[in-house]
Design a protein around this motif. Structure first.
Motif, PDB file in Angstrom:
ATOM      1  N   ALA A 137      -1.301  -5.561  16.595  1.00 56.24           N
ATOM      2  CA  ALA A 137      -1.921  -6.272  15.475  1.00 56.24           C
ATOM      3  C   ALA A 137      -3.078  -5.464  14.898  1.00 56.24           C
ATOM      4  CB  ALA A 137      -2.415  -7.646  15.936  1.00 56.24           C
ATOM      5  N   SER A 138      -3.866  -4.838  15.785  1.00 55.92           N
ATOM      6  CA  SER A 138      -4.987  -4.016  15.340  1.00 55.92           C
ATOM      7  C   SER A 138      -4.475  -2.807  14.556  1.00 55.92           C
ATOM      8  CB  SER A 138      -5.794  -3.560  16.563  1.00 55.92           C
ATOM      9  OG  SER A 138      -6.814  -2.668  16.184  1.00 55.92           O
ATOM     10  N   ARG A 139      -3.403  -2.212  15.057  1.00 59.53           N
ATOM     11  CA  ARG A 139      -2.802  -1.051  14.393  1.00 59.53           C
ATOM     12  C   ARG A 139      -2.290  -1.436  13.005  1.00 59.53           C
ATOM     13  NH1 ARG A 139       2.653   0.069  14.627  1.00 59.53           N
ATOM     14  NH2 ARG A 139       3.249   2.172  13.987  1.00 59.53           N
ATOM     15  N   GLU A 140      -1.605  -2.586  12.909  1.00 57.41           N
ATOM     16  CA  GLU A 140      -1.076  -3.027  11.627  1.00 57.41           C
ATOM     17  C   GLU A 140      -2.204  -3.315  10.636  1.00 57.41           C
ATOM     18  OE1 GLU A 140       2.053  -3.088  10.549  1.00 57.41           O
ATOM     19  OE2 GLU A 140       2.560  -2.155  12.468  1.00 57.41           O
ATOM     20  N   ALA A 141      -3.304  -3.861  11.142  1.00 62.99           N
ATOM     21  CA  ALA A 141      -4.446  -4.163  10.270  1.00 62.99           C
ATOM     22  C   ALA A 141      -5.031  -2.875   9.695  1.00 62.99           C
ATOM     23  CB  ALA A 141      -5.506  -4.933  11.044  1.00 62.99           C
ATOM     24  N   LEU A 142      -5.126  -1.831  10.521  1.00 66.33           N
ATOM     25  CA  LEU A 142      -5.641  -0.551  10.045  1.00 66.33           C
ATOM     26  C   LEU A 142      -4.710   0.066   9.004  1.00 66.33           C
ATOM     27  CD1 LEU A 142      -6.914   1.162  13.338  1.00 66.33           C
ATOM     28  CD2 LEU A 142      -8.308   0.464  11.393  1.00 66.33           C
ATOM     29  N   LEU A 143      -3.401   0.073   9.307  1.00 65.46           N
ATOM     30  CA  LEU A 143      -2.437   0.705   8.402  1.00 65.46           C
ATOM     31  C   LEU A 143      -2.349  -0.036   7.068  1.00 65.46           C
ATOM     32  CD1 LEU A 143       0.418   1.576  10.949  1.00 65.46           C
ATOM     33  CD2 LEU A 143      -1.199   3.159   9.878  1.00 65.46           C
ATOM     34  N   SER A 144      -2.656  -1.338   7.082  1.00 64.76           N
ATOM     35  CA  SER A 144      -2.589  -2.115   5.840  1.00 64.76           C
ATOM     36  C   SER A 144      -3.685  -1.717   4.850  1.00 64.76           C
ATOM     37  CB  SER A 144      -2.687  -3.614   6.145  1.00 64.76           C
ATOM     38  OG  SER A 144      -3.985  -3.955   6.592  1.00 64.76           O
ATOM     39  N   LYS A 145      -4.701  -0.960   5.324  1.00 60.04           N
ATOM     40  CA  LYS A 145      -5.777  -0.505   4.447  1.00 60.04           C
ATOM     41  C   LYS A 145      -5.326   0.630   3.526  1.00 60.04           C
ATOM     42  CE  LYS A 145      -9.510  -1.458   7.798  1.00 60.04           C
ATOM     43  NZ  LYS A 145     -10.619  -0.827   8.564  1.00 60.04           N
ATOM     44  N   LEU A 146      -4.241   1.282   3.881  1.00 59.92           N
ATOM     45  CA  LEU A 146      -3.796   2.450   3.117  1.00 59.92           C
ATOM     46  C   LEU A 146      -3.104   2.049   1.824  1.00 59.92           C
ATOM     47  CD1 LEU A 146      -2.264   4.654   5.976  1.00 59.92           C
ATOM     48  CD2 LEU A 146      -4.633   4.577   5.166  1.00 59.92           C
ATOM     49  N   THR A 147      -3.288   2.865   0.797  1.00 56.80           N
ATOM     50  CA  THR A 147      -2.545   2.665  -0.450  1.00 56.80           C
ATOM     51  C   THR A 147      -1.107   3.135  -0.234  1.00 56.80           C
ATOM     52  OG1 THR A 147      -3.015   4.890  -1.282  1.00 56.80           O
ATOM     53  CG2 THR A 147      -4.637   3.155  -1.787  1.00 56.80           C
ATOM     54  N   GLY A 148      -0.248   2.831  -1.198  1.00 57.31           N
ATOM     55  CA  GLY A 148       1.142   3.266  -1.090  1.00 57.31           C
ATOM     56  C   GLY A 148       1.255   4.779  -0.979  1.00 57.31           C
ATOM     57  N   ARG A 149       0.485   5.503  -1.776  1.00 60.64           N
ATOM     58  CA  ARG A 149       0.532   6.968  -1.744  1.00 60.64           C
ATOM     59  C   ARG A 149       0.013   7.504  -0.418  1.00 60.64           C
ATOM     60  NH1 ARG A 149       3.562  10.340  -4.211  1.00 60.64           N
ATOM     61  NH2 ARG A 149       2.765  10.244  -6.351  1.00 60.64           N
ATOM     62  N   GLU A 150      -1.069   6.884   0.089  1.00 62.78           N
ATOM     63  CA  GLU A 150      -1.621   7.323   1.378  1.00 62.78           C
ATOM     64  C   GLU A 150      -0.614   7.093   2.504  1.00 62.78           C
ATOM     65  OE1 GLU A 150      -6.348   6.517   0.274  1.00 62.78           O
ATOM     66  OE2 GLU A 150      -5.189   5.040   1.402  1.00 62.78           O
ATOM     67  N   SER A 151       0.142   6.001   2.411  1.00 67.00           N
ATOM     68  CA  SER A 151       1.172   5.723   3.411  1.00 67.00           C
ATOM     69  C   SER A 151       2.259   6.796   3.367  1.00 67.00           C
ATOM     70  CB  SER A 151       1.794   4.342   3.188  1.00 67.00           C
ATOM     71  OG  SER A 151       0.842   3.320   3.401  1.00 67.00           O
ATOM     72  N   GLN A 152       2.606   7.241   2.156  1.00 69.63           N
ATOM     73  CA  GLN A 152       3.607   8.306   2.012  1.00 69.63           C
ATOM     74  C   GLN A 152       3.101   9.609   2.632  1.00 69.63           C
ATOM     75  OE1 GLN A 152       4.049   8.232  -2.277  1.00 69.63           O
ATOM     76  NE2 GLN A 152       5.979   7.076  -2.131  1.00 69.63           N
ATOM     77  N   VAL A 153       1.829   9.915   2.399  1.00 76.40           N
ATOM     78  CA  VAL A 153       1.241  11.137   2.970  1.00 76.40           C
ATOM     79  C   VAL A 153       1.210  11.025   4.497  1.00 76.40           C
ATOM     80  CG1 VAL A 153      -0.869  12.516   3.160  1.00 76.40           C
ATOM     81  CG2 VAL A 153      -0.118  11.683   0.915  1.00 76.40           C
ATOM     82  N   LEU A 154       0.798   9.884   5.006  1.00 78.10           N
ATOM     83  CA  LEU A 154       0.730   9.697   6.456  1.00 78.10           C
ATOM     84  C   LEU A 154       2.112   9.848   7.095  1.00 78.10           C
ATOM     85  CD1 LEU A 154      -0.733   8.942   9.056  1.00 78.10           C
ATOM     86  CD2 LEU A 154      -0.408   6.532   8.468  1.00 78.10           C
ATOM     87  N   GLU A 155       3.110   9.299   6.470  1.00 82.07           N
ATOM     88  CA  GLU A 155       4.477   9.401   6.987  1.00 82.07           C
ATOM     89  C   GLU A 155       4.882  10.863   7.158  1.00 82.07           C
ATOM     90  OE1 GLU A 155       9.016   8.297   5.474  1.00 82.07           O
ATOM     91  OE2 GLU A 155       7.297   7.263   4.602  1.00 82.07           O
ATOM     92  N   ARG A 156       4.473  11.691   6.205  1.00 80.19           N
ATOM     93  CA  ARG A 156       4.837  13.110   6.258  1.00 80.19           C
ATOM     94  C   ARG A 156       3.970  13.886   7.255  1.00 80.19           C
ATOM     95  NH1 ARG A 156       6.584  10.768   2.000  1.00 80.19           N
ATOM     96  NH2 ARG A 156       8.425  11.544   0.865  1.00 80.19           N
ATOM     97  N   ILE A 157       2.709  13.468   7.410  1.00 77.44           N
ATOM     98  CA  ILE A 157       1.858  14.082   8.441  1.00 77.44           C
ATOM     99  C   ILE A 157       2.474  13.833   9.815  1.00 77.44           C
ATOM    100  CG2 ILE A 157      -0.385  13.972   9.603  1.00 77.44           C
ATOM    101  CD1 ILE A 157      -1.618  13.224   6.868  1.00 77.44           C
ATOM    102  N   VAL A 158       2.898  12.598  10.033  1.00 79.52           N
ATOM    103  CA  VAL A 158       3.514  12.226  11.315  1.00 79.52           C
ATOM    104  C   VAL A 158       4.800  13.023  11.547  1.00 79.52           C
ATOM    105  CG1 VAL A 158       4.657  10.335  12.543  1.00 79.52           C
ATOM    106  CG2 VAL A 158       2.496   9.919  11.364  1.00 79.52           C
ATOM    107  N   ALA A 159       5.528  13.306  10.464  1.00 80.86           N
ATOM    108  CA  ALA A 159       6.778  14.065  10.579  1.00 80.86           C
ATOM    109  C   ALA A 159       6.524  15.557  10.795  1.00 80.86           C
ATOM    110  CB  ALA A 159       7.625  13.855   9.329  1.00 80.86           C
TER     111      ALA A 159
END
Length: 212
Positions: A137-159
């Motif tokens: 739940a804590s992890r989901e709360a943190l990730l929900s702070k990201l914008t759509g573009r930031e989520s796309q960047v994070l996905e690629r960093i993780v990859a």
């Protein structure tokens, strides 16, 4: 009144009043919080999945059986650990409940020490499951702070994609990628890429390769 903190909540579901009373007396004497129900239906109406608890249930009951109760909890994706009380003739049935995730079954008449040992093991499981849910739940709360573009960047960093590759993927400049990356680190409270991976992937990131 005891000032010792309660060890945890034990739900008892059995249509036999004598069994409920016996279990309540035994468990409260060992400083567990006990909540008794005379049917599976009444238990389901009052069960709070946010509580660290375990369940002791009879297999054969009037109305909804213990097996059907287990199925209902599985449908709800409940992490509640279960132990079944069973008569000798129900052992094959009880084994089937363990295949569905029940932690154990105890035959009547049950040994008090065996029962207490199983209850403590179930509550250990419940505490671990609760901690895992809190972390998720804590992890989901943190990730929900990201914008759509930031989520796309994070996905690629993780990859494991490099900044230049991320820029090419998204059709943006490297400087923009770097700015997004800095924002992601700040919003997630991450100091290193390893921290970032732990947040993004949860426990599965442990021991994983960290992209440069």
């Amino acid at each position: 009144m005891s000032l010792t903190p309660k060890k945890g909540t034990v739900y008892v579901v059995d249509d036999d009043e004598a069994v409920r009373d016996s279990l309540q007396w035994l468990l409260e004497g060992k400083d567990y919080r006990v909540r008794c129900f005379d049917s599976a239906e009444s238990f389901l109406a009052r069960y709070d999945p946010r509580e660290v608890a375990c369940l002791i249930a009879d297999i054969r009951m009037g109305g909804m059986t213990g097996l059907e109760l287990q199925d209902k909890l599985l449908e709800r994706k409940s992490p509640l650990p279960i132990v079944f009380i069973t008569g000798h003739g129900d052992v094959p049935m009880a084994v089937n409940t363990m295949k569905k995730g029940a932690l154990d079954f105890i035959q009547k008449p049950f040994n008090e020490d065996d029962l207490l040992s199983v209850v403590e093991r179930m509550l250990d499981h419940a505490r671990e499951a609760f901690a895992g849910q809190q972390q998720a739940a804590s992890r989901e709360a943190l990730l929900s702070k990201l914008t759509g573009r930031e989520s796309q960047v994070l996905e690629r960093i993780v990859a494991g994609r490099l900044n230049k590759q991320i820029a090419d993927d998204l059709g943006i400049s490297i400087k923009t990628v770097e700015a997004h990356r800095a924002n992601i680190m700040e919003k997630l409270g991450a100091n290193t890429v390893a921290d970032l991976l732990k947040i993004a992937l949860g426990s599965s990131a442990a021991g994983g390769k960290v992209p440069a």
